[in-house]
Write an enzyme that holds these catalytic residues in place. Structure first.
Site, PDB file in Angstrom:
ATOM      1  N   CYS A  37      39.356  30.833  43.750  1.00 32.26           N
ATOM      2  CA  CYS A  37      39.426  31.217  45.237  1.00 32.26           C
ATOM      3  C   CYS A  37      37.878  30.940  45.628  1.00 32.26           C
ATOM      4  O   CYS A  37      37.159  30.725  45.126  1.00 32.26           O
ATOM      5  CB  CYS A  37      39.561  32.756  45.427  1.00 32.26           C
ATOM      6  SG  CYS A  37      41.017  33.326  45.086  1.00 32.26           S
ATOM      7  N   CYS A  41      38.132  34.900  50.202  1.00 30.42           N
ATOM      8  CA  CYS A  41      39.155  34.994  49.841  1.00 30.42           C
ATOM      9  C   CYS A  41      39.614  36.634  50.123  1.00 30.42           C
ATOM     10  O   CYS A  41      39.239  37.530  49.626  1.00 30.42           O
ATOM     11  CB  CYS A  41      39.943  34.732  48.566  1.00 30.42           C
ATOM     12  SG  CYS A  41      41.582  34.982  48.090  1.00 30.42           S
ATOM     13  N   CYS A  68      43.911  28.633  44.748  1.00 31.21           N
ATOM     14  CA  CYS A  68      44.664  29.739  45.293  1.00 31.21           C
ATOM     15  C   CYS A  68      45.385  29.421  46.486  1.00 31.21           C
ATOM     16  O   CYS A  68      44.796  28.507  47.274  1.00 31.21           O
ATOM     17  CB  CYS A  68      43.668  30.833  45.674  1.00 31.21           C
ATOM     18  SG  CYS A  68      44.339  32.349  46.799  1.00 31.21           S
ATOM     19  N   CYS A  71      43.914  31.378  49.974  1.00 34.16           N
ATOM     20  CA  CYS A  71      42.554  30.966  50.747  1.00 34.16           C
ATOM     21  C   CYS A  71      42.281  29.528  50.780  1.00 34.16           C
ATOM     22  O   CYS A  71      41.444  29.059  51.662  1.00 34.16           O
ATOM     23  CB  CYS A  71      41.339  31.840  50.119  1.00 34.16           C
ATOM     24  SG  CYS A  71      41.039  31.502  48.435  1.00 34.16           S
TER      25      CYS A  71
END
Ligand SMILES: [Zn+2]
Length: 347
Positions: A37, A41, A68, A71
């Site tokens: 991330c 995030c 991810c 994000c």
């Protein structure tokens, strides 16, 4: 962005705080989910023992992590590349490029890209272009045989166009710059402030030196070609405003300055003046604002070389991890100035 990875503690603190300003500086990989991330995030925070930090998506992917979906950490790198490409386009352009054309060239919507560019560099593309042109003017002055030629070489249509914009520049007028400050009279005084004795010196054009704990001898060494005299007319009004700016920093942000540095130093000093009171910028951001994103260390040095304390607010500069970095007049003074402006320090 090619900065070194901040310390693990700094990374964790930024991740916990969902600090958007740190997006692009590093990535957080979660070993239980095998996902990486960006620091901001919105997802729930895992336990610290379950995270690893990586400089970029390639490093995280090489370690077996996937981006991810929430994000979209790899977009940060795309955004950074677009900002860098736009900066290069601005630098290469003969004529100013409009926001619409610039955003289209790098594949973004105009309003979104304006915000993106500003978040990365601290200034809009238009302000960036203006600063670049002013810096080219400064560089040209050192090389060109005549002031007028320098003005044309920087892309101003006529000398009068430059002088219309010259008020927005730091620095001496072109002729005084070229003469190295010779023939200039500098008046000085030492004022008592809550942060200690402050040397305040000015030419008839503006303040040329504002420094704690300095005396006349140091001033004379700094301006060997100038006539250095105590007091003087320009100081009568300016000194009181400078002291006021110490006690209530953020006020008198537009006092006239008469300073000179290298083109890059001036660009960093201008970038510092563009930071609103109460806000801060990292040395990396200042380097980007000055048009040289890789020159992070040089941006720090330019802050240290600031000739006019408070008025070029180098106390608003800090390290990438949010710690204060250095200050020519001691960190205690930097801390007080920042607190007076409402900066909330990271612990
Ligand atoms: Zn995420």
């Amino acid at each position: 962005m090619t900065d070194v990875l901040p310390s693990e503690d700094a990374c964790w603190a930024a991740f916990e705080a969902r600090d958007r300003a740190q997006d692009g500086r590093f990535l957080v990989a979660v070993i239980t989910t095998r996902i990486y991330c960006k620091p901001s995030c919105p997802a729930r925070r895992p336990r610290r023992a379950h995270v690893r930090f990586y400089a970029d998506g390639a490093a995280a992917a090489a370690a077996g992590f996937r981006p991810c979906l929430r994000c979209r950490p790899d977009e940060v790198a795309r955004d950074a590349a677009a900002v860098a490409r736009a900066a290069a386009l601005i630098a290469a352009a003969e004529e100013p490029i409009g926001l619409e054309a610039l955003a289209a060239a790098v594949g973004y919507a105009p309003h979104h890209f304006n915000r993106l560019f500003k978040r990365a560099t601290g200034v809009t593309p238009a302000a960036y272009a203006r600063g670049l042109r002013a810096r080219r003017m400064a560089a040209a002055l050192e090389e060109e045989a005549s002031v007028t030629q320098a003005i044309y070489a920087a892309g101003y249509g006529a000398p009068s166009r430059f002088y219309e914009q010259a008020d927005a520049r730091l620095g001496m007028t072109p002729s005084a710059w070229r003469a190295g400050g010779a023939g200039v009279t500098i008046g000085w005084t030492i004022a008592a402030t809550s942060l200690g004795p402050l040397l305040i010196a000015a030419t008839e054009k503006g303040l040329c030196r504002v420094a704690f704990d300095e005396d006349e001898a140091a001033l004379a060494r700094r301006f060997p070609a100038a006539e250095v005299v105590p007091g003087g007319d320009p100081l009568a009004t300016l000194a009181g405003q400078v002291v006021d700016a110490v006690e209530r920093p953020g006020r008198h942000a537009n006092l006239p300055l008469d300073v000179q540095g290298t083109a890059f130093q001036e660009a960093v000093w201008q970038a510092l003046r563009a930071i609103p009171p109460g806000e801060t910028r990292s040395y990396a951001q200042l380097a980007a604002m000055a048009g040289a994103p890789a020159a992070v260390r040089a941006a720090g040095t330019a802050c240290g070389a600031n000739p006019v304390a408070i008025l070029v607010p180098c106390h608003r500069a800090q390290r990438g991890d949010g710690s204060m970095g250095g200050y020519a007049y001691g960190l205690d003074r930097k801390r007080v100035l920042r607190a007076r402006e409402g900066v909330r320090e990271r612990k």
